[in-house]
Design a protein around this motif. Structure first.
Motif, PDB file in Angstrom:
ATOM      1  N   ILE A   1     -60.484  -9.600-137.397  1.00 37.36           N
ATOM      2  CA  ILE A   1     -59.028  -9.482-137.602  1.00 37.36           C
ATOM      3  C   ILE A   1     -58.716  -8.139-138.268  1.00 37.36           C
ATOM      4  N   ALA A   2     -59.527  -7.792-139.275  1.00 34.79           N
ATOM      5  CA  ALA A   2     -59.347  -6.503-139.957  1.00 34.79           C
ATOM      6  C   ALA A   2     -59.547  -5.337-138.999  1.00 34.79           C
ATOM      7  N   SER A   3     -60.466  -5.493-138.052  1.00 36.30           N
ATOM      8  CA  SER A   3     -60.709  -4.433-137.056  1.00 36.30           C
ATOM      9  C   SER A   3     -59.432  -4.107-136.301  1.00 36.30           C
ATOM     10  N   GLY A   4     -58.751  -5.158-135.821  1.00 34.17           N
ATOM     11  CA  GLY A   4     -57.509  -4.940-135.088  1.00 34.17           C
ATOM     12  C   GLY A   4     -56.454  -4.263-135.935  1.00 34.17           C
ATOM     13  N   LEU A   5     -56.360  -4.649-137.196  1.00 35.66           N
ATOM     14  CA  LEU A   5     -55.358  -4.063-138.092  1.00 35.66           C
ATOM     15  C   LEU A   5     -55.667  -2.606-138.415  1.00 35.66           C
TER      16      LEU A   5
ATOM     17  N   PHE B   1     -53.133   2.763-137.795  1.00 37.09           N
ATOM     18  CA  PHE B   1     -53.119   1.556-138.613  1.00 37.09           C
ATOM     19  C   PHE B   1     -51.982   0.623-138.183  1.00 37.09           C
ATOM     20  N   GLY B   2     -52.343  -0.625-137.874  1.00 39.53           N
ATOM     21  CA  GLY B   2     -51.334  -1.612-137.472  1.00 39.53           C
ATOM     22  C   GLY B   2     -50.621  -1.268-136.185  1.00 39.53           C
ATOM     23  N   ALA B   3     -51.306  -0.530-135.291  1.00 38.94           N
ATOM     24  CA  ALA B   3     -50.639  -0.024-134.078  1.00 38.94           C
ATOM     25  C   ALA B   3     -50.712  -0.995-132.895  1.00 38.94           C
ATOM     26  N   MET B   4     -51.105  -2.245-133.135  1.00 35.42           N
ATOM     27  CA  MET B   4     -51.239  -3.211-132.032  1.00 35.42           C
ATOM     28  C   MET B   4     -49.935  -3.348-131.243  1.00 35.42           C
ATOM     29  N   SER B   5     -50.076  -3.454-129.933  1.00 32.61           N
ATOM     30  CA  SER B   5     -48.918  -3.666-129.059  1.00 32.61           C
ATOM     31  C   SER B   5     -49.127  -4.964-128.274  1.00 32.61           C
ATOM     32  N   PHE B   6     -48.115  -5.839-128.301  1.00 35.18           N
ATOM     33  CA  PHE B   6     -48.206  -7.118-127.583  1.00 35.18           C
ATOM     34  C   PHE B   6     -47.352  -7.088-126.310  1.00 35.18           C
TER      35      PHE B   6
END
Length: 428
Positions: free
Chosen positions: A287-291, A230-235
Motif C-alpha cells: 500500500i505504501a508503495s502505491g502512495l 507522491f500520491g499520484a495514483m489515477s483511477f
C-alpha cells in the motif's frame, strides 16, 4: 529498552549482531535504489523521483516488518515485479504509470485484507511441504545465478545463452578472490564475516582497478520532481477490464511470491512462527508503495544474507531501513562498492538455501517432480512466481494421474487454477 522491544536475549542474539546483519542486508540489496528507479523511469516516472520513491518505500517496508513482525526480513521494491509494473502494466496493457500505481495501491489493500484473515494461513497450509522446500532451493539457485552474473563469472552468449566469463578481465578474478576470502571467513565463523567480505572485496577492487575510490560521482534530486510522484495514483480506468486484470496479476504475484520468500527465509532463520505478521507487514508495505510512487515491495531475496550473518529479530530490518534512509546522502559513496564485492555473498547464500532439497521425498515422483520444476524454472525463467506456477500446476496433475487426488486439498486446486488463469491472461 531495545533488548526488551526486540527480545534479543530470547532470540539468542545481541545489538551488535543484529546491527551487523542489517548492514550486510543493506549492502547486498542497496543496488535496488538505482536499478528500480531506472525501471520505473521506463514507465515514465522521473529517475530522481524514482530514487526517492524507492528509498522511502524500502524504509517504510523495513520499519514495518521490523516493528510489527520483529522479523529480520527486508522489504524492498522487488526485481521482477518492477518489470511487470513497467513493461506489462504500462507498455503492454496501456496503463499510464499513475494508473499502474493505482493498481498497486488496490492490490496492496486486497493482499492486506487476505493477510489479516484465516485465508493467509489457509494458503500457506495448502502449499505442500515438498514445494515449500523447492521454493527455497529454487530461490537459492536464482540468487546464485544473479551473483555469478554480477561477478562476471557467467556472461551472455549468443550461441549458448550464457557462458563462462573471460578471465583476462579483472572482474571475474576479483569476484573469485573475494569469494575465497568470504568463504574462509564464513567457514571459520568469524563475526561479521559477510560484511568483512564485502569490505575486503571493495578494497581488492580499489587496489586492482575494479573501482576508483576517488571518483564518487554525483547525485542530485529535486523535491519538486518527487512532489509530482507522491500520491499520484489515477483511477481513471478503474471501471475497465484491463485495470482489474492488472490488479489480479499484481495480487497473484505479490501474494505467492511473498508467501514463498517469507516462508523460506523464516525457515532459514528457524523462526516460522513469525510468518503471519511478516506477511501482514509485507502486504501493508505494498500500500505504501502505491502512495510513495514505486512498484510493489516483496521480501528481498537478499534478506538471506542478513539471516546468514546472524539476523534473528526486527532490529536487523530496522537497521537496514535506517541505512536506506541515510543512503540518499551517501549514494555516491555506496555506488563505489563493486559487483565483485557483492556477488560472492549472493553465491554463498544461494548455496546455503539449496540445502533444502534434502527435505524433498525423492521416493515419490508426484512429490519430487513438481519440486524439481520449481527448482529449475525459478532461475531459468528469472521469475520466482513463474517458476512456482509450473510446480503448482504439475502437482495436482501428477497426483490425479497416480490416483492420489485425495492427497491434494481443495485450496491447492484453486491455487493451480489461479496460476493457469494468470498464464492465460498474459497470453491474451
Amino acid at each position: 529498552m531495545i533488548d526488551r522491544r526486540f527480545r534479543l536475549q530470547e532470540h539468542g542474539t545481541s545489538f551488535r549482531q543484529e546491527a551487523m546483519a542489517g548492514a550486510v542486508s543493506f549492502f547486498t540489496v542497496v543496488y535496488i535504489v538505482a536499478v528500480n528507479a531506472a525501471i520505473l523511469a521506463d514507465a515514465g516516472v522521473p529517475f530522481e523521483a524514482g530514487v526517492i520513491a524507492t528509498v522511502l518505500t524500502a524504509v517504510t517496508g523495513c520499519l514495518l516488518v521490523g516493528f510489527w513482525a520483529n522479523s529480520p526480513i527486508v522489504l524492498v521494491p522487488g526485481m521482477g515485479i518492477n518489470a511487470l509494473f513497467s513493461y506489462t502494466l504500462v507498455h503492454g496493457m496501456g496503463l499510464t504509470w499513475q494508473e499502474a500505481l493505482a493498481a498497486v495501491l488496490i492490490s496492496g489493500i486486497m493482499v492486506t485484507v487476505v493477510s489479516f484473515t484465516p485465508l493467509s494461513r489457509l494458503i500457506a497450509a495448502s502449499i505442500p511441504e515438498s514445494l515449500k522446500h523447492a521454493i527455497t532451493a529454487g530461490i537459492g539457485l536464482f540468487l546464485t545465478f544473479i551473483g555469478l552474473q554480477k561477478g562476471g563469472i557467467v556472461v551472455p552468449s549468443e550461441s549458448t545463452l550464457v557462458a563462462f566469463g573471460n578471465l583476462a578481465h579483472a572482474k571475474p578474478l576479483l569476484t573469485m578472490a573475494t569469494f575465497a576470502v568470504t568463504l574462509v571467513l564464513f567457514v571459520r565463523n568469524v563475526r561479521g564475516n559477510l560484511l568483512i567480505g564485502i569490505a575486503a572485496g571493495t578494497l581488492l577492487a580499489a587496489l586492482f582497478g575494479g573501482t576508483k575510490l576517488g571518483e564518487t560521482g554525483g547525485f542530485g534530486f529535486s523535491a519538486a520532481d518527487y512532489a509530482s510522484v507522491f500520491g499520484a495514483m489515477s483511477f481513471a480506468k478503474a471501471t475497465t477490464a484491463v485495470f482489474w486484470i492488472a490488479v489480479f496479476s499484481l495480487v497473484l504475484v505479490i501474494l505467492f511470491e511473498s508467501v514463498g520468500l517469507i516462508h523460506g527465509q523464516l525457515q532459514m532463520a528457524n523462526r516460522p512462527e513469525k510468518f503471519k505478521r511478516s506477511l501482514q507487514a509485507s502486504a501493508m508495505s505494498v500500500i505504501a508503495s502505491g502512495l510513495f510512487g514505486s512498484s510493489p515491495t516483496v521480501s528481498a531475496v537478499e534478506s538471506a544474507a542478513g539471516i546468514a550473518s546472524g539476523g534473528r529479530t526486527g532490529l536487523t530490518a530496522v537497521t537496514t531501513g535506517v541505512l536506506f534512509a541515510a543512503s540518499l546522502l551517501f549514494l555516491p559513496v555506496i555506488k563505489l562498492i563493486p559487483d565483485s564485492a557483492i556477488a560472492p555473498v549472493l553465491i554463498l547464500i544461494g548455496g546455503l538455501m539449496i540445502q533444502n532439497v534434502r527435505n524433498i521425498p525423492f521416493d515419490d515422483m508426484t512429490e519430487w517432480f513438481p519440486a524439481y520444476l520449481i527448482i529449475a524454472f525459478i532461475p531459468l525463467t528469472s521469475s520466482i512466481v513463474d517458476g512456482m506456477a509450473f510446480g503448482f500446476l504439475a502437482y495436482p496433475l501428477l497426483k490425479i494421474a497416480a490416483g492420489k487426488w485425495r492427497e491434494v486439498g481443495m485450496a491447492a486446486y484453486v491455487i493451480a487454477a489461479l496460476f493457469l488463469a494468470n498464464f492465460v491472461l498474459h497470453a491474451l
